[in-house]
Structure formats: C-alpha cells, structure tokens
Design a protein around this motif. Structure first.
Motif: not given
Length: 263
Positions: A223-235
């Motif tokens: 959720i914090p990464k979405i909040n920052r508008g990251k375009e591609e996320i690896y978790i």
C-alpha cells in the motif's frame, strides 16, 4: 496522500491478497467495492472488516468479459466514481505445456488477461473524464520470466505487462497512474486453486506458497508503494532476485531454473 475516503475497487477480494488488501484499506478509511464470484465469501470478508458500512459488494466472473461493463456501471454508480481499480483476481496453472489443453490455456488468458483488460476499459472512461485515477494490476514475478509447469500462467502475466505498459503512456496526460505489482511467493491458495492440464483443480499447496510471505504482510508493504505511485513493484523473498538476474544475466537464470525443483 491518504487512502481515507478514496473509492477503491478490488477484484479477487474473497481470499488471499485481495482479502488482505480489503482489511488493510478498510482500516485506512477507504470506501471499498469488493468483487469475486462468491457472494457468501465476500459477505464474510465484509463482516470481518472494522468498518463494514464502507464496503459495497459487486459479484462478477472475470471470465465473462461481456458482463463486466454492466458490473462497472454498478460499481461506479454506488459511490459516484472509482479512484483506484485493483485488478487482483486471477487463476494459476500447474502442468507441462505439452499436457495442457488449449481450452485451459484460453481460460487462464481469459481470466488473467482479458478480464483485467475488459474491466479496466469499462472503468477508464470515467477516470479520463475526471482526469484522475490509479489502476493497479496484480501480475507476478512470472510476468518477468517463466518456469516449468507455469507456461500459460506466465504468458498471461507477460501479456499484462505489455498491455498496461502501453496504456500507461496513453493515459499519462490524463493524470491516470498505472502500477504493475509483481509478488513473489505469497502464502495464499493460488497453487491449490491452479488448473492442471485437463482443467481439474491442482488441490496442492506449493512449497513456495507454503513458506511464502503472509498475505497481510504483503498488503502492508504494497500500500505505501501504491501511495507513492510506483510503476512496477516487486515484493517477496529471495525469489525477487530472479527478476534482476533475468534482466542482467538471463543465461545464468535459465541455467539455475533448469536445476530448481518447481511445484
């Protein structure tokens, strides 16, 4: 920026990552639309939330793409608009490519790719009109490389990257963000629910999922990464490194994957 009072639509919300996102975003004050095929299970998820009055249920089947425009109308009309669309619903596959029936491949593509595309196309005009919106797509590390027993699943996730990377360029000037999320091993029932080559359910928990990151932990990290508008996320865990090996040392990764036991 906060998710308080944001209108968020989550597909695949009856279990796994979608369920965990529902609980986390509900706690953060979002107004949610939650969807899957199973209304009874969605009702249970809603009742488990701290603020159930902020949740609206829209049942849908991502494989029935012709029904999705009317589902989008229902969702948008309830709260007036949608700020975030989480395309999270999907299905996996566990079978060698040679043993996988063509109709199984079509089913995986229909749900994972065409379902997400159709729902996005149904919601997108209202976002363009408001010049605001964020589309989140749950892909996978399999969207960046492939392994044995997952040919159709990997193909569907690769397709999502091609489509939504292109869409991102087209809607940038409309203030609409696109985030592709690539989970590693997350402890959900995705392997149990995977299709075998003949279309039957796999009904086995993969070792990767069994020892994977809990879904609630994944949601808290996402959720914090979405909040920052990251375009591609690896978790995920150490499996995330395979994405970078594919990018910089593809021959080494292929050699490693040929030796790794996959389930």
């Amino acid at each position: 920026m906060s998710f308080n009072n944001k209108i968020i639509w989550i597909t695949g919300a009856s279990s796994g990552i979608g369920e965990a996102l529902t609980y986390e975003l509900n706690q953060q004050g979002a107004k949610l639309i939650i969807s899957s095929r199973r209304k009874e299970t969605l009702e249970q998820v809603k009742n488990n939330c701290s603020n159930p009055s902020d949740i609206h249920i829209v049942t849908l089947d991502l494989a029935k793409t012709d029904e999705l425009p009317s589902k989008a109308e229902e969702a948008i009309s309830h709260w007036g608009h949608v700020d975030y669309l989480f395309n999270n619903g999907g299905i996996s596959q566990r079978s060698n490519a040679i043993d996988t029936n063509l109709d199984v491949i079509r089913t995986v593509m229909e749900i994972n790719f065409f379902g997400s595309v159709a729902l996005t196309k149904a919601v997108l005009p209202s976002m363009i009109e408001r010049e605001s919106g964020h589309i989140v797509i749950t892909s996978s590390v399999m969207g960046k490389f492939g392994t044995r027993l997952r040919s159709s699943y990997a193909a569907s996730k690769h397709a999502l990257h091609g489509y939504f990377d292109s869409l991102r360029q087209e809607v940038y000037d409309k203030n609409i963000k696109i985030s592709l999320v690539c989970p590693g091993f997350i402890k959900t029932n995705v392997t149990k629910n995977a299709l075998e080559g003949d279309g039957s359910k796999h009904n086995k928990m993969g070792k990767g999922q069994e020892h994977g990151m809990p879904a609630d932990e994944f949601a808290r990290k996402l959720i914090p990464k979405i909040n920052r508008g990251k375009e591609e996320i690896y978790i995920g865990g150490s499996e995330i490194w395979a994405v970078y090996l594919k990018r910089f040392f593809p021959r080494l990764l292929n050699k490693m994957l040929r030796k790794v036991k996959v389930t």
